[in-house]
Design a protein around this motif. Structure first.
Motif, PDB file in Angstrom:
ATOM      1  N   VAL A 184     -13.629   1.521  -1.214  1.00  0.00           N
ATOM      2  CA  VAL A 184     -11.935   0.619  -1.634  1.00  0.00           C
ATOM      3  C   VAL A 184     -12.303   1.230  -3.348  1.00  0.00           C
ATOM      4  O   VAL A 184     -13.354   1.630  -3.598  1.00  0.00           O
ATOM      5  CB  VAL A 184     -12.678  -1.322  -1.329  1.00  0.00           C
ATOM      6  CG1 VAL A 184     -13.660  -1.279  -2.658  1.00  0.00           C
ATOM      7  CG2 VAL A 184     -10.405  -1.800  -1.869  1.00  0.00           C
ATOM      8  N   LYS A 185     -10.642   0.960  -3.608  1.00  0.00           N
ATOM      9  CA  LYS A 185     -10.487   1.542  -5.074  1.00  0.00           C
ATOM     10  C   LYS A 185      -9.379   0.961  -5.400  1.00  0.00           C
ATOM     11  O   LYS A 185      -8.342   0.639  -4.653  1.00  0.00           O
ATOM     12  CB  LYS A 185     -10.796   3.380  -4.898  1.00  0.00           C
ATOM     13  CG  LYS A 185      -9.971   3.653  -4.404  1.00  0.00           C
ATOM     14  CD  LYS A 185      -9.397   5.102  -4.692  1.00  0.00           C
ATOM     15  CE  LYS A 185      -8.268   5.998  -4.470  1.00  0.00           C
ATOM     16  NZ  LYS A 185      -8.592   7.259  -4.558  1.00  0.00           N
ATOM     17  N   TYR A 186      -9.600   0.995  -7.144  1.00  0.00           N
ATOM     18  CA  TYR A 186      -8.270   0.191  -7.441  1.00  0.00           C
ATOM     19  C   TYR A 186      -7.094   1.446  -7.295  1.00  0.00           C
ATOM     20  O   TYR A 186      -7.484   2.519  -8.749  1.00  0.00           O
ATOM     21  CB  TYR A 186      -8.525  -0.061  -8.698  1.00  0.00           C
ATOM     22  CG  TYR A 186      -7.749  -1.344  -9.348  1.00  0.00           C
ATOM     23  CD1 TYR A 186      -7.295  -2.949  -9.052  1.00  0.00           C
ATOM     24  CD2 TYR A 186      -7.144  -0.652 -10.711  1.00  0.00           C
ATOM     25  CE1 TYR A 186      -6.486  -3.530  -9.183  1.00  0.00           C
ATOM     26  CE2 TYR A 186      -6.325  -1.831 -10.946  1.00  0.00           C
ATOM     27  CZ  TYR A 186      -6.331  -3.062 -10.323  1.00  0.00           C
ATOM     28  OH  TYR A 186      -5.105  -3.949 -10.895  1.00  0.00           O
ATOM     29  N   SER A 187      -5.646   1.658  -7.191  1.00  0.00           N
ATOM     30  CA  SER A 187      -5.163   2.345  -7.569  1.00  0.00           C
ATOM     31  C   SER A 187      -4.658   2.676  -8.479  1.00  0.00           C
ATOM     32  O   SER A 187      -4.067   1.756  -9.285  1.00  0.00           O
ATOM     33  CB  SER A 187      -3.874   2.557  -5.945  1.00  0.00           C
ATOM     34  OG  SER A 187      -2.963   1.041  -6.332  1.00  0.00           O
ATOM     35  N   PHE A 188      -3.045   3.653  -8.857  1.00  0.00           N
ATOM     36  CA  PHE A 188      -2.293   3.205  -9.763  1.00  0.00           C
ATOM     37  C   PHE A 188      -1.623   2.745 -10.349  1.00  0.00           C
ATOM     38  O   PHE A 188      -0.944   1.921 -11.274  1.00  0.00           O
ATOM     39  CB  PHE A 188      -2.108   4.504  -9.956  1.00  0.00           C
ATOM     40  CG  PHE A 188      -3.024   5.871 -10.415  1.00  0.00           C
ATOM     41  CD1 PHE A 188      -3.964   5.795 -12.222  1.00  0.00           C
ATOM     42  CD2 PHE A 188      -3.278   6.620  -9.479  1.00  0.00           C
ATOM     43  CE1 PHE A 188      -4.670   6.530 -12.324  1.00  0.00           C
ATOM     44  CE2 PHE A 188      -4.065   7.929  -9.770  1.00  0.00           C
ATOM     45  CZ  PHE A 188      -4.438   7.555 -11.553  1.00  0.00           C
ATOM     46  N   THR A 189      -0.794   2.345  -8.357  1.00  0.00           N
ATOM     47  CA  THR A 189      -0.122   0.776  -8.507  1.00  0.00           C
ATOM     48  C   THR A 189      -0.526  -0.291  -8.856  1.00  0.00           C
ATOM     49  O   THR A 189       0.456  -1.658  -8.247  1.00  0.00           O
ATOM     50  CB  THR A 189       0.543   0.763  -7.489  1.00  0.00           C
ATOM     51  OG1 THR A 189      -0.711   0.529  -6.534  1.00  0.00           O
ATOM     52  CG2 THR A 189       1.075   2.350  -6.774  1.00  0.00           C
ATOM     53  N   GLY A 190      -2.053  -0.755  -8.741  1.00  0.00           N
ATOM     54  CA  GLY A 190      -2.433  -2.111  -9.029  1.00  0.00           C
ATOM     55  C   GLY A 190      -3.292  -2.527  -8.368  1.00  0.00           C
ATOM     56  O   GLY A 190      -3.286  -3.874  -8.255  1.00  0.00           O
ATOM     57  N   GLU A 191      -3.342  -2.377  -6.727  1.00  0.00           N
ATOM     58  CA  GLU A 191      -3.672  -2.919  -5.516  1.00  0.00           C
ATOM     59  C   GLU A 191      -4.575  -2.054  -5.375  1.00  0.00           C
ATOM     60  O   GLU A 191      -5.074  -0.853  -5.953  1.00  0.00           O
ATOM     61  CB  GLU A 191      -2.927  -2.795  -4.753  1.00  0.00           C
ATOM     62  CG  GLU A 191      -1.069  -2.769  -5.019  1.00  0.00           C
ATOM     63  CD  GLU A 191      -0.257  -2.786  -4.105  1.00  0.00           C
ATOM     64  OE1 GLU A 191       0.968  -3.530  -4.065  1.00  0.00           O
ATOM     65  OE2 GLU A 191      -0.541  -1.823  -3.961  1.00  0.00           O
TER      66      GLU A 191
END
Length: 407
Positions: A184-191
């Motif tokens: 799991v990772k934090y995307s540039f879209t904030g999700e």
């Protein structure tokens, strides 16, 4: 007959108060929006009781979790003083007492109100597995002493257990892939998003008494005793994992050397010393290890002052790791560059403990974030301004009326 000056002022003030009051009333009717407050932080403590030393790891994660699994970060890593708990066969009570220092450090970082909600677990690995095979009563005495000390702590003690080799390998695989952001990772879209399964990596680990290999195979796992299944962040994973007891670094070297005391994640530390962690080709690794082993001992001592404690072991352990990976696991000249030797991934120590805690968070109920109803800052300021203006206008009208009557 026209209005007097005072009457005009009074009516003007009264009208202003009416307009201001009506505006304030309209603003009061503006619908409030739901606001979610930040969630509380939960904590968990894991002791890794290895063959030659014990470590404590304190983890934390937001209480609301992400798709059923906590987003965990490492808050503390503490090395317990003294050898591994399997060394305390002549004084089992001291095995438990040795853990107090690191436990007290962890408790300082956890709010007192959270103590009873904080799970704590001790997992013993290959050192205690070997001791149980040799003398099960001594192993029971050590576990009893550890349980007595940790059971009296203010946190929620989940027990001290012998961790199966397959669990050690599987949890280590979770730790590596979580740290690398492939679970799991934090995307540039904030999700929070899940990367493609193709990005998952295999994990190799070597302790003092055992070594593990874990990966997602390309086909079905025929021997179910080597299969571990997990559900993390809403997805299911099946991995192949195998642990080789007595093939750890210390166990191997104990057949060659006397008095070995080092304990670490030996793939990394040995190859870090030899400067071979940067993806060098197999031919370079082989040449480097043999060149080091052929140096005269006095030259080696002079080249690495202050490292006498472990220096004598790097040749044998380097050759052993090279043989294990090349001859045992069949990493060739072509596949060798895919190997990475690391101590940490994503800011967390590599080992089985974080993987255990991630899996554990799935069994701990999530806390829903607190909810409040609120209006925007601009609407709130406007409300205050018009209410104050209404109050000023009413007071002004009253004063005009008062002076009017006095006249």
């Amino acid at each position: 007959m026209g209005l007097s000056r005072k009457e005009q002022v009074f009516l003007a003030i009264l009208g202003a108060s009416g307009v201001s009051g009506l505006t304030a009333l309209i603003l009061l009717l503006v619908e409030a929006t739901s606001v979610l407050l930040p969630t509380d932080i939960k904590f968990g403590i894991v002791f890794d009781a290895g063959s030659s030393h014990t470590s404590l790891f304190l983890y934390q994660w937001p209480a609301d979790k992400e798709n059923g699994t906590g987003v965990v970060s490492q808050a503390l890593a503490c090395q317990v003083e003294g050898p591994g708990i399997s060394s305390y066969t002549s004084d089992p009570a001291q095995a438990g007492e040795s853990l107090r220092g690191c436990l007290e450090e962890a408790l300082v970082l956890i709010p007192e109100a959270q103590h009873r909600k904080t799970p704590m677990f001790l997992g013993a690995t290959a050192g205690m597995r070997l001791l149980r095979q040799k003398n099960s009563s001594q192993a029971r005495d050590i576990f009893a002493a550890v349980t007595q000390v940790l059971g009296r702590s203010p946190v929620d003690f989940w027990g001290a257990e012998l961790l199966a080799g397959q669990d050690e390998g599987a949890f280590g695989w979770i730790t590596v892939n979580y740290g690398l952001g492939t679970l799991v990772k934090y995307s540039f879209t904030g999700e929070w998003i899940q990367p493609p399964e193709e990005t998952l990596v295999g994990a190799l680990d070597m302790g003092g008494a055992s070594t593990q290999i874990t990966f997602v195979p390309g086909g079905p796992i025929l021997d179910k005793s080597t299969q571990a299944d997990f559900r993390l962040y809403g997805s299911n994973y099946s991995v192949y994992t195998h642990s080789y007891l007595c093939f750890g670094r210390d166990q191997m070297l104990s057949r060659l050397l006397v008095g070995l005391v080092q304990a670490f994640s030996n793939f990394y530390y040995t190859f870090h010393f030899l400067n071979l962690t940067s993806g060098q080709p197999l031919s370079t690794v082989n040449a480097t290890i043999w060149e080091f082993c052929q140096r005269p001992w006095k030259l080696v001592e002079a080249s690495y002052p202050g490292q006498d404690r472990w220096l004598r072991d790097y040749c044998a352990s380097g050759l052993y790791i090279l043989t294990l990976l090349h001859e045992g696991y069949r990493f060739s000249e072509e596949t060798w560059p895919s190997l990475e030797f690391r101590k940490q991934a994503g800011g967390v120590d590599i080992g089985w403990t974080l993987g255990y805690m991630l899996n554990l968070t799935g069994m701990i109920p999530a806390d829903a974030p607190a909810q409040l109803w609120a209006v925007s800052y601009g609407v709130w300021v406007a409300k205050v301004v018009f209410m104050v203006l209404t109050l000023v206008a009413v007071v002004g009208a009253a004063l005009v009326q008062l002076f009017w009557l006095q006249d």
